[in-house]
Design an enzyme around this catalytic site. Structure first.
Site, PDB file in Angstrom:
ATOM      1  N   CYS A  42      47.385 -41.064  38.733  1.00 32.27           N
ATOM      2  CA  CYS A  42      45.984 -40.811  39.665  1.00 32.27           C
ATOM      3  C   CYS A  42      44.985 -42.079  39.209  1.00 32.27           C
ATOM      4  O   CYS A  42      44.786 -42.190  38.000  1.00 32.27           O
ATOM      5  CB  CYS A  42      45.411 -39.391  39.382  1.00 32.27           C
ATOM      6  SG  CYS A  42      43.867 -39.273  40.235  1.00 32.27           S
ATOM      7  N   CYS A  74      46.380 -35.149  43.317  1.00 33.54           N
ATOM      8  CA  CYS A  74      46.053 -34.924  42.000  1.00 33.54           C
ATOM      9  C   CYS A  74      45.572 -33.555  41.511  1.00 33.54           C
ATOM     10  O   CYS A  74      44.419 -33.051  41.884  1.00 33.54           O
ATOM     11  CB  CYS A  74      44.958 -36.036  41.500  1.00 33.54           C
ATOM     12  SG  CYS A  74      44.663 -35.937  39.655  1.00 33.54           S
ATOM     13  N   CYS A 118      41.970 -33.692  39.564  1.00 36.29           N
ATOM     14  CA  CYS A 118      40.940 -34.100  39.960  1.00 36.29           C
ATOM     15  C   CYS A 118      40.716 -33.823  41.592  1.00 36.29           C
ATOM     16  O   CYS A 118      39.414 -34.069  41.840  1.00 36.29           O
ATOM     17  CB  CYS A 118      40.500 -35.570  39.519  1.00 36.29           C
ATOM     18  SG  CYS A 118      41.106 -36.763  40.476  1.00 36.29           S
ATOM     19  N   ASP A 125      67.406 -60.313  35.721  1.00 37.67           N
ATOM     20  CA  ASP A 125      67.242 -59.131  34.853  1.00 37.67           C
ATOM     21  C   ASP A 125      67.892 -58.035  35.634  1.00 37.67           C
ATOM     22  O   ASP A 125      67.264 -57.478  36.538  1.00 37.67           O
ATOM     23  CB  ASP A 125      66.019 -58.769  34.506  1.00 37.67           C
ATOM     24  CG  ASP A 125      66.112 -57.429  33.695  1.00 37.67           C
ATOM     25  OD1 ASP A 125      67.043 -56.906  33.184  1.00 37.67           O
ATOM     26  OD2 ASP A 125      64.582 -56.971  33.138  1.00 37.67           O
TER      27      ASP A 125
END
Lengths: 240, 448
Positions: free
Chosen positions: B205, B227, B230, B356
């Site tokens: 968040c 979230c 909050c 990679d």
């Protein structure tokens, strides 16, 4: 399955930037050969870490921002994690995870970010430079050669009680100066290797797997692992 | 026009004419020459245009192509850059070679994330489109936050331009910006409480740094997020996917703001691209029925990234993969195929592929064995890595053929037991395979 290992993936939702989860997947693959299975549990922000519950811990690397958040929460798990390591629990820490087991590292904005000092190393930063590329190291104890890919700004310096995972044959390693790469302390292994390290290095995967199995099942025989050799050339089409 | 930019323009145009006439191509060289003579050349070249900049990790090319199609319904005169020419030099070349226009034309530009600022230094766009930001070849681009900041550094030079952003991506709601913002996203299911899989990026968040949950997650870290700690949540959407009726590997049927749409390309990720094109269309006052018409056309040039060719009796779909999010979306699309198919994965690790290869471990190859795929091929220069990945995912060794040398691919494809074949390949593996196919006359030579 006859044998079961419980693995904790520390902050797997925040610290899994380079396919680190592949380390557990690869170990699980070899485990099948000795009739063992690995249950993986995510231990993240605000979760408790119970050292008695786990047979293996993976702590991967994260992005700068996520790592600053993790480094704060990690302090709440400092005691149980240190207990686990001191008791000889098998642990693999990669990149940021490796750094955070030590005293501190330097963040993206030059700030000193505390680790949990379970291990005796510390990490500085380079100005506008990263060590990026393929890397090869040799483990002194076994003579085994490990292959990986490094991509880090941090330069790590080992403390007195720490051995390197290997000596650098090609690439930069911990700090580009002393030819060391990674760390071994008790049954804790640290490294900058992506690849992931256990997916690309069968010998090390089996070594750590065996440690974990024998610690949990001291009377069982896992020597079959030593005979195992993953043949990646089977079914290869050869040019006519 | 200053003498400097006149000379620069003339030089660039001459170079393009020369290359185009004698070499059969244009590319970035004319732009490069013009930029050498006048670094600010874009200011002159683009001054009459209304510019829309499309940027993000995945879907730039298709979103740009779809946006052009949508806008063509109403605006006859649209300039756009060819796929891949999304850095400064390619963009300058695009303007240099534009046909003369007397009205105020539109330019729809696909722009590389780090090159947004190169454009906004000289051009003030009318709108920006943010498709998404995912981890992509981090050995080159860095972290998602760094990438977003690079885009915002460019946007800061155009604070009045409207941002049209993917509202399902938390990152695009993480910073206060002076620009007007319009969001698009998925909104066709009732709310639930879901969490993303552990190895998903970008789950924090932005307000309180706890892990985000989802009322509905589409893929990766996108969806109707909230979230629980909050109360931070997805912003209000202006453009909504409000029904998803049917998905196949080659098409999707859905509704946006109540308007039915048919798209001749499969994959949930392409619906996001269509949503973005719809949003730009509406922003530019194109009527929804016309947008629906534009999107439903079967335009092979636009959908060329998903290429089907024939090897003997096999219909082979070749798909480029470069990061785990893209790969997972391709696997999702393949899973909507109800015909039996074989699967091949080709991995190289040259600079253009990303050196990679760790990301293959974040790809959800574990889905494949559940789809009853009878035969697999793994190959490319890094065949060991991709072979082991498939084995760990549960692919039985007996079903797997390993083809390190891609010149053997056509012969191996012909031996597969199914008529349908999916091949996912990294960039240079794809080029090598195409070269091979071209030399056998299976496809036309070369790739732009």
């Amino acid at each position: 399955m006859t044998y079961t290992l419980n693995a904790a993936h520390l902050y797997g939702d925040l610290m899994n930037t380079y396919g680190d989860i592949g380390n557990i997947l690869a170990m699980g693959y070899y485990a099948k050969a000795v009739d063992a299975t690995i249950n993986t549990e995510l231990i993240s922000l605000d979760d408790q870490f119970d050292p008695a519950k786990y047979d293996f811990v993976l702590f991967g690397g994260g992005q700068d921002y996520e790592q600053t958040i993790v480094s704060k929460d990690l302090q709440t798990k400092k005691v149980p994690l240190t207990d686990y390591i001191e008791a000889g629990g098998p642990f693999l820490a990669i990149c940021g995870g490796f750094q955070m087991l030590g005293h501190y590292y330097i963040g993206a904005h030059g700030e000193k970010i505390p680790g949990i000092a379970a291990l005796d190393h510390y990490t500085l930063s380079q100005d506008n430079n990263r060590f990026i590329g393929n890397i090869t190291i040799k483990n002194a104890e076994t003579g085994q050669t490990y292959y990986g890919f490094e991509n880090h700004n941090g330069t790590t310096f080992l403390g007195k009680g720490e051995r390197p995972l290997g000596d650098v044959l090609q690439g930069h390693g911990n700090n580009g100066q002393d030819q060391t790469e990674g760390v071994i302390y008790k049954n804790t292994f640290g490294s900058y290797f992506h690849g992931p390290i256990l997916a690309r290095n069968e010998a090390l995967a089996k070594r750590i797997l065996k440690l974990a199995l024998q610690r949990k099942y001291p009377d069982a025989d896992f020597s079959a692992l030593d005979q195992l050799h993953e043949d990646l050339t089977k079914n290869v089409v050869v040019k006519p | 026009m200053s003498i400097k930019s006149t000379v620069a323009t003339w030089t660039g145009k001459s170079a393009y004419w020369f290359l185009h006439t004698f070499r059969g191509g244009g590319s970035s060289l004319p732009g490069k020459l013009a930029l050498k003579l006048d670094p600010a050349i874009l200011k002159q070249l683009a001054k009459n245009y209304d510019v829309i900049v499309i940027t993000g990790t995945n879907g730039k090319t298709l979103t740009t192509a779809l946006t052009v199609k949508v806008l063509k319904e109403q605006y006859p005169d649209i300039l756009t850059n060819p796929s891949g020419s999304n850095m400064k030099q390619g963009i300058v070349t695009t303007f240099l070679t534009a046909p003369k226009s007397h009205q105020k034309p539109l330019a729809v530009l696909e722009v590389d994330e780090a090159n947004v600022i190169m454009v906004t230094k000289y051009i003030t766009p009318k709108a920006f489109v943010f498709t998404n930001i995912f981890r992509d070849q981090m050995d080159r681009y860095g972290e998602i936050y760094t990438t977003y900041q690079k885009i915002l550094d460019g946007v800061a030079l155009a604070p009045d331009a409207t941002i049209i952003a993917n509202g399902d991506l938390p990152l695009f709601h993480s910073k206060k910006l002076p620009n007007p913002i319009l969001y698009y996203g998925f909104d066709y299911q009732p709310d639930a409480d879901e969490q993303a899989p552990a190895n998903t990026d970008g789950l924090l968040c932005p307000v309180c740094q706890h892990i985000l949950h989802y009322h509905r997650r589409t893929y990766s870290n996108m969806g109707k997020y909230f979230c629980p700690h909050c109360g931070f949540e997805r912003p209000q959407l202006t453009y909504k996917l409000n029904a998803l009726t049917k998905m196949t590997p080659t098409s999707s049927d859905f509704e946006i703001n109540g308007q039915t749409m048919h798209l001749n390309i499969g994959g949930q990720y392409n619906i996001y691209n269509a949503l973005a094109a719809y949003a730009v269309g509406r922003f530019m006052d194109v009527n929804p029925v016309k947008i629906s018409h534009a999107l439903s056309e079967n335009d092979e040039q636009v959908f060329g990234r998903q290429e089907i060719f024939h090897v003997g009796d096999k219909a082979v779909t070749l798909i480029l993969v470069k990061n785990p999010v893209g790969l997972n979306q391709v696997l999702q699309m393949i899973s909507t195929d109800d015909r039996p198919f074989s699967f091949a994965a080709l991995l190289n690790a040259n600079y253009a592929d990303g050196i990679d290869t760790s990301w293959i471990w974040d790809g959800d190859f574990e889905q494949l064995p559940k789809l009853n795929v009878p035969a697999y091929i793994s190959g490319g220069e890094r065949y060991r890595d991709i072979t082991f990945r498939l084995k760990v995912a549960g692919v039985p060794t007996k079903d797997l053929t390993i083809v390190p040398d891609l010149t053997n691919m056509t012969a191996e494809i012909q031996k597969l037991p199914t008529q349908q074949v999916y091949v996912v390949a990294t960039y240079t593996a794809m080029l090598q395979l195409r070269k091979q196919l071209a030399s056998q006359g299976i496809i036309d030579g070369g790739m732009a």
